[in-house]
Scaffold this active site. Structure first.
Site, PDB file in Angstrom:
ATOM      1  N   SER A  44     -57.729 -41.527 101.262  1.00 45.02           N
ATOM      2  CA  SER A  44     -58.860 -40.730 101.743  1.00 45.02           C
ATOM      3  C   SER A  44     -59.223 -39.711 100.668  1.00 45.02           C
ATOM      4  O   SER A  44     -58.373 -39.316  99.869  1.00 45.02           O
ATOM      5  CB  SER A  44     -58.417 -40.025 103.016  1.00 45.02           C
ATOM      6  OG  SER A  44     -59.234 -38.925 103.258  1.00 45.02           O
ATOM      7  N   SER A  45     -60.465 -39.252 100.684  1.00 46.08           N
ATOM      8  CA  SER A  45     -60.877 -38.282  99.665  1.00 46.08           C
ATOM      9  C   SER A  45     -60.198 -36.920  99.879  1.00 46.08           C
ATOM     10  O   SER A  45     -60.245 -36.074  98.990  1.00 46.08           O
ATOM     11  CB  SER A  45     -62.397 -38.122  99.670  1.00 46.08           C
ATOM     12  OG  SER A  45     -62.837 -37.719 100.941  1.00 46.08           O
ATOM     13  N   CYS A  46     -59.535 -36.721 101.031  1.00 42.44           N
ATOM     14  CA  CYS A  46     -58.868 -35.424 101.252  1.00 42.44           C
ATOM     15  C   CYS A  46     -57.608 -35.277 100.404  1.00 42.44           C
ATOM     16  O   CYS A  46     -56.996 -34.215 100.402  1.00 42.44           O
ATOM     17  CB  CYS A  46     -58.562 -35.212 102.725  1.00 42.44           C
ATOM     18  SG  CYS A  46     -57.237 -36.259 103.330  1.00 42.44           S
ATOM     19  N   TYR A  96     -51.733 -34.502 106.369  1.00 42.66           N
ATOM     20  CA  TYR A  96     -52.269 -35.852 106.181  1.00 42.66           C
ATOM     21  C   TYR A  96     -52.361 -36.179 104.688  1.00 42.66           C
ATOM     22  O   TYR A  96     -51.966 -37.267 104.245  1.00 42.66           O
ATOM     23  CB  TYR A  96     -53.652 -35.923 106.828  1.00 42.66           C
ATOM     24  CG  TYR A  96     -54.249 -37.301 106.835  1.00 42.66           C
ATOM     25  CD1 TYR A  96     -53.736 -38.286 107.663  1.00 42.66           C
ATOM     26  CD2 TYR A  96     -55.330 -37.625 106.016  1.00 42.66           C
ATOM     27  CE1 TYR A  96     -54.276 -39.557 107.685  1.00 42.66           C
ATOM     28  CE2 TYR A  96     -55.872 -38.891 106.030  1.00 42.66           C
ATOM     29  CZ  TYR A  96     -55.342 -39.855 106.858  1.00 42.66           C
ATOM     30  OH  TYR A  96     -55.878 -41.122 106.873  1.00 42.66           O
ATOM     31  N   THR A 149     -64.844 -42.512 100.666  1.00 40.24           N
ATOM     32  CA  THR A 149     -65.532 -41.285 101.081  1.00 40.24           C
ATOM     33  C   THR A 149     -65.641 -41.254 102.604  1.00 40.24           C
ATOM     34  O   THR A 149     -65.041 -42.083 103.298  1.00 40.24           O
ATOM     35  CB  THR A 149     -66.930 -41.234 100.421  1.00 40.24           C
ATOM     36  OG1 THR A 149     -67.491 -39.956 100.671  1.00 40.24           O
ATOM     37  CG2 THR A 149     -67.857 -42.321 100.961  1.00 40.24           C
ATOM     38  N   LYS A 173     -50.627 -39.177 102.453  1.00 37.54           N
ATOM     39  CA  LYS A 173     -51.440 -40.163 101.738  1.00 37.54           C
ATOM     40  C   LYS A 173     -51.099 -40.177 100.241  1.00 37.54           C
ATOM     41  O   LYS A 173     -51.081 -41.230  99.603  1.00 37.54           O
ATOM     42  CB  LYS A 173     -52.928 -39.879 101.940  1.00 37.54           C
ATOM     43  CG  LYS A 173     -53.413 -40.263 103.327  1.00 37.54           C
ATOM     44  CD  LYS A 173     -53.455 -41.779 103.428  1.00 37.54           C
ATOM     45  CE  LYS A 173     -53.720 -42.286 104.800  1.00 37.54           C
ATOM     46  NZ  LYS A 173     -53.594 -43.726 104.922  1.00 37.54           N
ATOM     47  N   HIS A 196     -66.423 -36.999 113.761  1.00 33.09           N
ATOM     48  CA  HIS A 196     -66.922 -36.450 112.506  1.00 33.09           C
ATOM     49  C   HIS A 196     -68.393 -36.059 112.672  1.00 33.09           C
ATOM     50  O   HIS A 196     -69.030 -36.378 113.686  1.00 33.09           O
ATOM     51  CB  HIS A 196     -66.768 -37.483 111.384  1.00 33.09           C
ATOM     52  CG  HIS A 196     -65.343 -37.777 111.052  1.00 33.09           C
ATOM     53  ND1 HIS A 196     -64.848 -39.062 110.940  1.00 33.09           N
ATOM     54  CD2 HIS A 196     -64.298 -36.959 110.826  1.00 33.09           C
ATOM     55  CE1 HIS A 196     -63.559 -39.018 110.657  1.00 33.09           C
ATOM     56  NE2 HIS A 196     -63.197 -37.754 110.578  1.00 33.09           N
ATOM     57  N   ARG A 230     -58.033 -52.801 114.794  1.00 34.19           N
ATOM     58  CA  ARG A 230     -58.899 -52.321 115.866  1.00 34.19           C
ATOM     59  C   ARG A 230     -59.617 -51.025 115.476  1.00 34.19           C
ATOM     60  O   ARG A 230     -60.472 -50.536 116.206  1.00 34.19           O
ATOM     61  CB  ARG A 230     -58.083 -52.081 117.141  1.00 34.19           C
ATOM     62  CG  ARG A 230     -57.745 -53.372 117.888  1.00 34.19           C
ATOM     63  CD  ARG A 230     -56.535 -53.181 118.806  1.00 34.19           C
ATOM     64  NE  ARG A 230     -56.500 -51.891 119.442  1.00 34.19           N
ATOM     65  CZ  ARG A 230     -56.914 -51.651 120.701  1.00 34.19           C
ATOM     66  NH1 ARG A 230     -57.345 -52.629 121.436  1.00 34.19           N
ATOM     67  NH2 ARG A 230     -56.846 -50.444 121.213  1.00 34.19           N
TER      68      ARG A 230
HETATM   69  N1  LIG Z   1     -63.068 -42.947 108.934  1.00 36.49           N
HETATM   70  C1  LIG Z   1     -63.292 -42.392 107.753  1.00 36.49           C
HETATM   71  O1  LIG Z   1     -64.297 -41.687 107.543  1.00 36.49           O
HETATM   72  C2  LIG Z   1     -62.338 -42.634 106.619  1.00 36.49           C
HETATM   73  C3  LIG Z   1     -62.684 -42.106 105.381  1.00 36.49           C
HETATM   74  C4  LIG Z   1     -61.827 -42.278 104.324  1.00 36.49           C
HETATM   75  C5  LIG Z   1     -60.647 -42.984 104.492  1.00 36.49           C
HETATM   76  N2  LIG Z   1     -60.334 -43.524 105.694  1.00 36.49           N
HETATM   77  C6  LIG Z   1     -59.034 -44.199 105.806  1.00 36.49           C
HETATM   78  O2  LIG Z   1     -59.116 -45.476 106.383  1.00 36.49           O
HETATM   79  C7  LIG Z   1     -57.918 -45.738 107.127  1.00 36.49           C
HETATM   80  C8  LIG Z   1     -58.288 -46.174 108.526  1.00 36.49           C
HETATM   81  O3  LIG Z   1     -59.065 -45.149 109.132  1.00 36.49           O
HETATM   82  P1  LIG Z   1     -60.031 -45.424 110.396  1.00 36.49           P
HETATM   83  O4  LIG Z   1     -61.126 -44.446 110.308  1.00 36.49           O
HETATM   84  O5  LIG Z   1     -60.309 -46.856 110.518  1.00 36.49           O
HETATM   85  O6  LIG Z   1     -59.058 -44.945 111.574  1.00 36.49           O
HETATM   86  P2  LIG Z   1     -59.012 -45.430 113.101  1.00 36.49           P
HETATM   87  O7  LIG Z   1     -60.330 -45.919 113.550  1.00 36.49           O
HETATM   88  O8  LIG Z   1     -58.332 -44.340 113.874  1.00 36.49           O
HETATM   89  O9  LIG Z   1     -58.013 -46.676 113.026  1.00 36.49           O
HETATM   90  C9  LIG Z   1     -56.666 -46.499 112.702  1.00 36.49           C
HETATM   91  C10 LIG Z   1     -55.910 -47.726 113.158  1.00 36.49           C
HETATM   92  O10 LIG Z   1     -54.527 -47.532 112.855  1.00 36.49           O
HETATM   93  C11 LIG Z   1     -53.768 -47.990 113.948  1.00 36.49           C
HETATM   94  N3  LIG Z   1     -52.489 -47.295 114.033  1.00 36.49           N
HETATM   95  C12 LIG Z   1     -52.249 -45.965 114.015  1.00 36.49           C
HETATM   96  N4  LIG Z   1     -50.939 -45.720 114.130  1.00 36.49           N
HETATM   97  C13 LIG Z   1     -50.332 -46.939 114.245  1.00 36.49           C
HETATM   98  C14 LIG Z   1     -48.981 -47.350 114.423  1.00 36.49           C
HETATM   99  N5  LIG Z   1     -47.979 -46.463 114.507  1.00 36.49           N
HETATM  100  N6  LIG Z   1     -48.729 -48.679 114.506  1.00 36.49           N
HETATM  101  C15 LIG Z   1     -49.715 -49.583 114.436  1.00 36.49           C
HETATM  102  N7  LIG Z   1     -51.023 -49.265 114.263  1.00 36.49           N
HETATM  103  C16 LIG Z   1     -51.309 -47.940 114.187  1.00 36.49           C
HETATM  104  C17 LIG Z   1     -54.614 -47.676 115.167  1.00 36.49           C
HETATM  105  O11 LIG Z   1     -54.203 -48.497 116.220  1.00 36.49           O
HETATM  106  P3  LIG Z   1     -54.655 -48.261 117.741  1.00 36.49           P
HETATM  107  O12 LIG Z   1     -56.105 -48.695 117.789  1.00 36.49           O
HETATM  108  O13 LIG Z   1     -53.771 -49.157 118.512  1.00 36.49           O
HETATM  109  O14 LIG Z   1     -54.470 -46.793 118.004  1.00 36.49           O
HETATM  110  C18 LIG Z   1     -56.018 -48.005 114.648  1.00 36.49           C
HETATM  111  O15 LIG Z   1     -56.312 -49.357 114.829  1.00 36.49           O
HETATM  112  C19 LIG Z   1     -57.076 -44.456 107.072  1.00 36.49           C
HETATM  113  O16 LIG Z   1     -56.090 -44.578 106.081  1.00 36.49           O
HETATM  114  C20 LIG Z   1     -58.088 -43.399 106.668  1.00 36.49           C
HETATM  115  O17 LIG Z   1     -57.519 -42.357 105.917  1.00 36.49           O
HETATM  116  C21 LIG Z   1     -61.149 -43.352 106.775  1.00 36.49           C
END
Ligand SMILES: NC(=O)c1ccc[n+]([C@@H]2O[C@H](COP(=O)([O-])OP(=O)(O)OC[C@H]3O[C@@H](n4cnc5c(N)ncnc54)[C@H](OP(=O)(O)O)[C@@H]3O)[C@@H](O)[C@H]2O)c1
Length: 314
Positions: free
Chosen positions: A108-110, A137, A165, A141, A180, A13
């Site tokens: 993540s890039s962090c 975080y 990124t 990671k 962001h 989601r």
């Molecule tokens: N967004 C960016 O710019 C970005 C950049 C680099 C890397 N990433 C990486 O991509 C990954 C996903 O990020 P995103 O941006 O898609 O985040 P997001 O939109 O917040 O989605 C995170 C998902 O993880 C689920 N989740 C969190 N805790 C959980 C738990 N305890 N049990 C089951 N599900 C859980 C959430 O479920 P609910 O919906 O039910 O809360 C949500 O569906 C992360 O590892 C992040 O570091 C993201």
């Protein structure tokens, strides 16, 4: 990975997970196993184990994580460290024990040091101190990366780790308190146009350079790498170029049709002058991003307008 393979997308989601599901479905992968957090809390080891035992996924995309900005990281260090460690440990271990053929985990890039040379290469990992504002975080990671490498080294488990990124696109968070920079500016410019305001305020000097990738490109790379990459080393996923925050704001104003002034609030922190991933390894594998930044912002704005007209639901 066959079209009929049992594929579990953890976090389906979320911004990234939902894009991976769209990409998989578009490519004909129809056997997706999906559970939201209320059905399966990934921090609960027994529940994760029972899910893997019952559903026997063959391929796993790990896009579930506790994510958030500087404020959330500094307010909830325990949750950022504990929950992310628990999710990674439970999922990676269950994958290995229940015979998953391949796992792809998202980082993540962090994870790269605060002062890593730009553009940041994969071998910058663990070469210097982290950015303190999100070290909780980042440490979780990095532990996830090492866990995946350890299972590969000791058990021959096929686990890969991608470092994307900054991402944006449909499903993004437009809440001004926690979003962001890109979605925040898109919303500000939109609201200023509607209110016929003469200016919008952009945080910082506008000079830092950042890289942005449309989440559909990210999902395309995620599926590509699941099919074509099987090495212990982490791999960066980015577009290979950056823009200044001023250039980004100007682009957003063009897309939105806001013609007022940009006011830069230099009292807000700029962060590092540049953050750009080196994507030479990804390019060498034959994958490149396809969605230009202005085109991607326009598509995201269309999505934003649609969700403004309807109750938002991911
Ligand atoms: N967004 C960016 O710019 C970005 C950049 C680099 C890397 N990433 C990486 O991509 C990954 C996903 O990020 P995103 O941006 O898609 O985040 P997001 O939109 O917040 O989605 C995170 C998902 O993880 C689920 N989740 C969190 N805790 C959980 C738990 N305890 N049990 C089951 N599900 C859980 C959430 O479920 P609910 O919906 O039910 O809360 C949500 O569906 C992360 O590892 C992040 O570091 C993201």
């Amino acid at each position: 990975m066959e079209k009929s393979s049992r594929i579990y997308v953890a976090g389906h989601r979320g911004l990234v997970g939902s894009a991976i599901c769209r990409r998989l479905r578009a490519a004909g992968y129809s056997n997706l196993l999906l559970r939201d957090r209320s059905q399966l809390d990934l921090t609960n080891q027994a529940a994760v184990d029972a899910f893997f035992a019952a559903e026997k996924p063959e391929y796993v995309f790990l896009a579930a994580a506790k994510v958030g900005g500087i404020l959330a990281n500094s307010s909830y260090p325990v949750e950022f460290l504990r929950d992310n460690l628990a999710i990674e440990l439970n999922v990676i271990d269950a994958c290995h024990r229940h015979g998953v053929k391949k796992l792809e985990a998202l980082g993540s890039s962090c994870i790269y040091p605060r002062l890593a040379p730009q553009p940041m290469r994969e071998d910058a990992l663990l070469s210097g101190p982290l950015e303190p504002t999100n070290e909780w975080y980042a440490i979780a990671k990095i532990a996830g990366i090492k866990l995946a490498q350890a299972y590969r080294k000791e058990y021959g488990f096929s686990a890969i780790s991608l470092m994307p990124t900054n991402l944006y696109g449909p499903g993004d968070n437009f809440d001004l308190q926690s979003s962001h920079v890109l979605p925040a500016l898109l919303r500000k410019a939109h609201e200023a146009r509607i209110a016929r305001s003469s200016e919008i305020v952009v945080w910082g000097s506008g000079t830092p350079r950042r890289e942005f990738m449309h989440v559909d490109d990210m999902a395309d790379a995620a599926v590509f790498l699941m099919l074509h990459y099987d090495q212990p080393e982490i791999i960066n996923v980015g577009v290979g170029s950056d823009v200044s925050i001023r250039e980004l704001a100007e682009m957003i104003c063009r897309v939105v049709g806001f013609e007022g002034r940009l006011v830069f609030d230099a009292s807000k922190a700029d962060g590092p002058p540049q953050k750009l991933l080196d994507v030479a390894r990804l390019h060498a594998l034959g994958w490149r991003a396809k969605i230009g930044l202005e085109q991607g912002i326009a598509a995201t704005y269309e999505w934003f307008l649609t969700t403004q007209r309807q109750p938002v639901g991911k």
